[in-house]
Design a protein around this motif. Sequence first.
Motif, mmCIF file in Angstrom:
data_model
loop_
_atom_site.group_PDB
_atom_site.id
_atom_site.type_symbol
_atom_site.label_atom_id
_atom_site.label_comp_id
_atom_site.label_asym_id
_atom_site.label_seq_id
_atom_site.Cartn_x
_atom_site.Cartn_y
_atom_site.Cartn_z
ATOM 1 N N ARG A 238 53.151 40.103 41.793
ATOM 2 C CA ARG A 238 53.282 41.539 41.810
ATOM 3 C C ARG A 238 52.108 42.843 41.288
ATOM 4 O O ARG A 238 51.389 42.543 41.030
ATOM 5 C CB ARG A 238 53.724 41.787 40.309
ATOM 6 C CG ARG A 238 55.214 40.962 40.032
ATOM 7 C CD ARG A 238 55.596 40.821 38.563
ATOM 8 N NE ARG A 238 55.666 41.796 37.894
ATOM 9 C CZ ARG A 238 55.584 41.945 35.975
ATOM 10 N NH1 ARG A 238 55.358 40.406 35.433
ATOM 11 N NH2 ARG A 238 55.555 43.189 35.880
ATOM 12 N N GLY A 239 52.471 43.987 42.116
ATOM 13 C CA GLY A 239 51.476 45.416 42.341
ATOM 14 C C GLY A 239 51.521 46.228 43.346
ATOM 15 O O GLY A 239 52.196 45.579 44.088
ATOM 16 N N PRO A 249 46.582 47.783 29.815
ATOM 17 C CA PRO A 249 47.595 47.085 31.254
ATOM 18 C C PRO A 249 48.862 47.541 31.305
ATOM 19 O O PRO A 249 49.742 48.049 31.818
ATOM 20 C CB PRO A 249 46.521 46.353 31.174
ATOM 21 C CG PRO A 249 45.584 46.366 30.621
ATOM 22 C CD PRO A 249 45.626 46.848 29.413
ATOM 23 N N LEU A 268 45.966 47.522 38.587
ATOM 24 C CA LEU A 268 46.589 45.950 38.049
ATOM 25 C C LEU A 268 46.900 45.686 38.937
ATOM 26 O O LEU A 268 47.589 45.529 39.821
ATOM 27 C CB LEU A 268 47.663 46.898 36.572
ATOM 28 C CG LEU A 268 48.220 45.538 36.550
ATOM 29 C CD1 LEU A 268 47.097 44.677 35.666
ATOM 30 C CD2 LEU A 268 49.185 45.752 34.967
ATOM 31 N N TRP A 269 47.078 44.041 39.009
ATOM 32 C CA TRP A 269 47.450 43.081 40.375
ATOM 33 C C TRP A 269 48.079 41.650 39.477
ATOM 34 O O TRP A 269 47.214 41.097 38.268
ATOM 35 C CB TRP A 269 46.311 42.563 41.448
ATOM 36 C CG TRP A 269 47.222 41.966 42.200
ATOM 37 C CD1 TRP A 269 46.887 40.465 42.218
ATOM 38 C CD2 TRP A 269 48.242 42.477 43.297
ATOM 39 N NE1 TRP A 269 47.104 39.625 43.343
ATOM 40 C CE2 TRP A 269 48.300 40.896 43.822
ATOM 41 C CE3 TRP A 269 49.121 43.247 43.238
ATOM 42 C CZ2 TRP A 269 48.701 40.924 45.407
ATOM 43 C CZ3 TRP A 269 49.192 43.164 44.861
ATOM 44 C CH2 TRP A 269 49.883 41.903 45.200
ATOM 45 N N ARG A 270 48.621 41.407 39.270
ATOM 46 C CA ARG A 270 48.919 40.127 38.737
ATOM 47 C C ARG A 270 49.617 39.102 39.694
ATOM 48 O O ARG A 270 50.417 39.645 41.024
ATOM 49 C CB ARG A 270 50.715 40.249 37.978
ATOM 50 C CG ARG A 270 50.553 40.779 36.739
ATOM 51 C CD ARG A 270 51.457 41.267 36.226
ATOM 52 N NE ARG A 270 51.528 41.459 34.284
ATOM 53 C CZ ARG A 270 51.517 43.020 33.763
ATOM 54 N NH1 ARG A 270 51.704 43.832 35.279
ATOM 55 N NH2 ARG A 270 51.329 43.860 33.568
ATOM 56 N N ASP A 271 49.378 37.488 39.793
ATOM 57 C CA ASP A 271 49.582 36.726 40.643
ATOM 58 C C ASP A 271 50.017 35.293 40.004
ATOM 59 O O ASP A 271 48.416 35.193 39.381
ATOM 60 C CB ASP A 271 48.453 36.880 41.688
ATOM 61 C CG ASP A 271 49.179 36.228 42.728
ATOM 62 O OD1 ASP A 271 50.331 34.904 42.677
ATOM 63 O OD2 ASP A 271 48.720 35.936 43.801
ATOM 64 N N ARG A 297 40.247 39.514 37.170
ATOM 65 C CA ARG A 297 41.055 38.353 36.568
ATOM 66 C C ARG A 297 40.412 38.924 34.761
ATOM 67 O O ARG A 297 38.997 39.363 34.381
ATOM 68 C CB ARG A 297 40.394 36.948 36.383
ATOM 69 C CG ARG A 297 41.268 36.349 35.811
ATOM 70 C CD ARG A 297 41.915 34.927 35.815
ATOM 71 N NE ARG A 297 43.027 33.984 35.082
ATOM 72 C CZ ARG A 297 43.536 32.829 35.142
ATOM 73 N NH1 ARG A 297 42.912 32.621 36.499
ATOM 74 N NH2 ARG A 297 44.304 32.372 34.178
ATOM 75 N N ASP A 298 41.160 38.989 34.004
ATOM 76 C CA ASP A 298 41.739 40.046 33.211
ATOM 77 C C ASP A 298 41.589 38.093 31.628
ATOM 78 O O ASP A 298 42.360 37.984 32.334
ATOM 79 C CB ASP A 298 42.978 40.940 32.457
ATOM 80 C CG ASP A 298 41.902 41.310 30.952
ATOM 81 O OD1 ASP A 298 41.761 41.178 30.290
ATOM 82 O OD2 ASP A 298 43.642 41.897 30.786
ATOM 83 N N LYS A 301 43.896 37.690 28.986
ATOM 84 C CA LYS A 301 45.876 37.252 29.059
ATOM 85 C C LYS A 301 45.683 36.091 29.242
ATOM 86 O O LYS A 301 46.904 35.477 30.134
ATOM 87 C CB LYS A 301 45.993 38.530 29.926
ATOM 88 C CG LYS A 301 46.505 39.694 30.177
ATOM 89 C CD LYS A 301 47.414 39.933 28.704
ATOM 90 C CE LYS A 301 48.671 39.829 29.339
ATOM 91 N NZ LYS A 301 49.998 40.345 28.004
ATOM 92 N N ARG A 309 45.986 38.426 35.759
ATOM 93 C CA ARG A 309 46.062 39.205 35.877
ATOM 94 C C ARG A 309 45.034 39.673 36.223
ATOM 95 O O ARG A 309 44.254 39.308 35.842
ATOM 96 C CB ARG A 309 46.877 40.303 35.421
ATOM 97 C CG ARG A 309 46.457 40.635 33.925
ATOM 98 C CD ARG A 309 46.681 42.098 32.678
ATOM 99 N NE ARG A 309 46.100 41.938 31.429
ATOM 100 C CZ ARG A 309 47.098 42.603 30.416
ATOM 101 N NH1 ARG A 309 47.946 42.782 29.983
ATOM 102 N NH2 ARG A 309 46.180 42.797 29.478
ATOM 103 N N TYR A 310 44.521 41.025 37.521
ATOM 104 C CA TYR A 310 43.047 41.149 37.641
ATOM 105 C C TYR A 310 43.392 42.985 37.888
ATOM 106 O O TYR A 310 44.702 43.766 38.111
ATOM 107 C CB TYR A 310 43.627 40.828 39.294
ATOM 108 C CG TYR A 310 43.752 39.391 39.463
ATOM 109 C CD1 TYR A 310 42.926 38.380 39.259
ATOM 110 C CD2 TYR A 310 44.937 38.621 39.705
ATOM 111 C CE1 TYR A 310 42.523 37.152 39.611
ATOM 112 C CE2 TYR A 310 45.109 37.127 39.899
ATOM 113 C CZ TYR A 310 44.328 36.671 39.142
ATOM 114 O OH TYR A 310 44.520 35.179 39.134
#
Length: 395
Positions: A238-239, A249, A268-271, A297-298, A301, A309-310
């Motif tokens: 996502r993103g 974020p 922001l990027w989610r995978d 990577r954050d 979370k 998320r990144y």
Amino acid sequence: MNPVKWTRTVAGVAVGAGALWLGTAPAAVADESPGAAHLLLNGAFDNRPGELIDIDVRGLRERGGVTVTSPVFRRPVQLTPHRHGGHRHHARPAIAMDVDPGTYPLTVHAGGRVVAEDRVEVRAPRPAVFRVSAPDDVLRPGERLGLSFDDLCPGARGETFTAASPAFRSKVRLTHDPRGPHWNNPRMFTALVALPLDVKDGTYKVTLTGPDGRRVQERPLVVRAARPGDRDYVGRARGPAFFTATGRPDAARTHGHKVAAGGSVNVLWRDASPDPGEEERLTATSPAFEAPVPLRRDDSKAADGAPPRYVGPARVRTGLESGRYPVTVISHHGRVKRTGHLLVTGATGPHAGPTGPGPGRALPLAGAAGAALAAAGAVAVLLRRRRRAAAGARQ
């Protein structure tokens, strides 16, 4: 690979009260609870011969030696005062290799008295074992795997071991880390290795050799790239989405986020299932950015159940014309490509913040001019009202 070691705390036996008050003070006096020591054993359960036990005695005002005795040790163990003080004494002795399985007493002595007692459990030794990840694991190209060799056995020798495989780019050295999770096992040797991104599907042999070059053990390693239908083939990407340099974020937007030319924005990027090794390679690119943006990577979370998320900060190029600019992230070896759009506005002056005005920031020049015009208009209206009131009075 990592045996669980529990810490047990016991309050020591009381020192004689008469000795405390009759002028013949004992060599050890409890600091927190008069006449008592506090014993902490990390590794009191489920030990093998040769493993270490962490002994920590607190609350003693030392006026002599503090020792520990137990049938599991070859000789009395002298505890060392903690270098930072605090009335603490510490040691990390090894259980003798010839101790039979069973439960044994452990006693702390100070000033000629017994100040604390506990028990230590010992189980039978086991043969040396070499592990490559976990049984039946299928590894992806680029994935990291752990290697471990546990040879806590009588007569074991050697301080380093080497693993080799056609799946590795080079030989891997296994060493013991006394500060790592296997501190209690001085004969546990470990290493981490990343598989090459281009390693082919197949079953590979991993061979462990000793310091003298002799073969010790071998293990199979199964490698298979993700295929259509696999849960991690394209993950759940996502993103990219965007939020301000000082924002959160959770407020990120995929479209419609505005930033001034020359300002900054977070990408922001989610995978849920990025490809192995991809976390070090994820980037966001855009003609609006000064350079490609690494996404890291954050870890905040990591435990809330949400997809990983990144995040990465991007600097927007100065001198850009106002407009809508694409931002692209490519992942899963090119199988996933997502593009979001960022609205770039022209810089409004030297007082504009990196993402436009916000709380505590100076107004842009245009905003200040508008405020001045509004104030002048209010004065003009007031003067007109006063003139009309004076003319009415004269009539």
